[in-house]
Scaffold this active site. Sequence first.
Site, PDB file in Angstrom:
ATOM      1  N   GLU A  57       0.842  -1.195   0.000  1.00 29.99           N
ATOM      2  CA  GLU A  57       0.000   0.000   0.000  1.00 29.99           C
ATOM      3  C   GLU A  57       0.878   1.246   0.000  1.00 29.99           C
ATOM      4  O   GLU A  57       1.752   1.394   0.864  1.00 29.99           O
ATOM      5  CB  GLU A  57      -0.883   0.059   1.254  1.00 29.99           C
ATOM      6  CG  GLU A  57      -2.108  -0.801   1.227  1.00 29.99           C
ATOM      7  CD  GLU A  57      -3.060  -0.457   2.372  1.00 29.99           C
ATOM      8  OE1 GLU A  57      -4.234  -0.848   2.275  1.00 29.99           O
ATOM      9  OE2 GLU A  57      -2.642   0.181   3.362  1.00 29.99           O
ATOM     10  N   CYS A  58       0.662   2.126  -0.942  1.00 29.12           N
ATOM     11  CA  CYS A  58       1.321   3.429  -1.013  1.00 29.12           C
ATOM     12  C   CYS A  58       2.840   3.269  -0.899  1.00 29.12           C
ATOM     13  O   CYS A  58       3.483   2.879  -1.860  1.00 29.12           O
ATOM     14  CB  CYS A  58       0.764   4.369   0.055  1.00 29.12           C
ATOM     15  SG  CYS A  58       1.065   6.114  -0.320  1.00 29.12           S
TER      16      CYS A  58
END
Length: 437
Positions: free
Chosen positions: A328-329
Site C-alpha cells: 500500500e502506497c
Amino acid sequence: MSARGLIVSAPRSGAGKTTVVLALISALSRRGIRVKAAKAGPDYIDPAFHEAATGRQSVNLDSWAMPPALLEALFAEAAADAELIVVEGVMGLFDGIEAPRGRSGATADLAARFGLPVLLVLDVAGQSQSAAALVRGFAAHDPEVKIGGVVLNKVGSERHLRLVSDAIADLGVFVLGAIGRDASLALPERHLGLVQASEHGDLDARFGRLADLAERHLDLDGIIAIASVPRLGPAQGAVAVRPPGARIALARDDAFTFTYPHLLSGWRRAGAEVVTFSPLADEPPPEDCDICWLPGGYPELHAGRLATAHRFRDGLTRFAATRKVHGECGGYMVLGESLEDVDGVSHAMAGLLGHSTSFAKKMLHLGYREAHLLADSPLGPEGSTVRGHEFHYASLAATGNDRPFAEIKDAQGQMLGRTGGRRGNVTGTFFHAIASV
C-alpha cells in the site's frame, strides 16, 4: 458501558485541535483517568500520538469509508475499557464531502450519530467579540450537533480574554479554557503531517509540558462534566477488511508505519496472526507466513538503506514466488523498479512490479477513493469494493506494463481510471484500504 465521550473540533484546520487533545488526554491520564482517544477520518499520525499519550490504542472513525455497523462496533470496543473517550476531529466541524446525511466524513457526523457534545477550539487571534458570532453560528447550524463548550486558543492578553469570554457567555456556552500564543507548543511537521510520534526522543517531556498547560489553562473538571454517554446502535455484521491470510508478515519500522489499528485488530479477532519484521534492519519476511503486507510510510526517507537491504529484497522475491505480497502506497513504491528521492537520486527497489516512483517533483494526491477490485487479491475477491483514501506526494515516473489492480472512483463517484499493478502473486497500489463495502 460506563464510558462517556466528547469530540474536540474547530471551525477549520490549524486552529489547535491536536494541541488541545494531547494536552487534555495527557493531563487526564496523569490524573489516573482511563482515557482513550479516537480520530475522525483517515489519519495515521495523530492516533500514534494519542496512543503514546494515553498508553491505550487509538482508533479511526470514518463516517464515509466505514459502514455504520463498523463505526458502532469500533466505538463500543473503545468504550469497553475506558472511562472517557476523546475524539479528535478532522478539518472544520462540518467539513466533509457531498454525501447522504451522516456519511459525509465530517466530524459532525460522529457527533450526531453518537450524541456526543463538541468542545470547539477557537483560534481568536485577530478577533475578540466576533468570536461569539462564530460560536452562535456553529451552535445553531445543526440541531443534532451540540456545542458543549469552547476553548480559546492564541489569546493575546487578559483584556482580550475578557472581551471574548464575556461575548460568548451571553450565548449560554461555557468557555472551558484559554491558551496563549506559544510557538513552543507546536509539533514539527513533514509533508504528510506531523513528524511521527516514534521519531520524537523527548515525547514524554512534551506530554508532560502539555499536561502542565492543561492543568493551568483548561477547566478539566468542566470538560469532564460536559462529556456524555454515547448513543450506540447495532453492530451486527461489522467487518473492515477480512484477513488476507492466516499468518501475516507485516513490515514495520520507520519506513513502514502506516497501518490502521482497526484493520490489525479485526484480523486478529478473525483468528489471523500478525508477525512483524523490519526491512530497514535487512530482515526478510518470515518464511512461516502465508502473505506479506508492506504498508505505507516514508520509504523515500530511507530509500538508500532499502536499496542495499539485500537480505530483505532477496527474501521478498523468494516469498513472492509462492505466496501473496501486497503493498500500500509506500509499500507499493518499494515493490517497483526504482524510487527517486527528493534530491533526484534514483534507488533500486524490489522490482516485483514494473513501475517506478519519484519525489523529485512532489505533487499532492489526496482524497477518498472507492476501489473496485479487478481480480482476487489480499483486499478481497474480484468484483468486490473497498473504500479508503490516497495521501501521497509521489508520482509515477514509469507505469510499467503490469495488469491493473483496481478501478477507482472519488467520493463523488467520478471515475478516476485504473490504478496499481498485479503480477503473479504480487499486488500493489497507492490506495490505502479502510473498509469493505
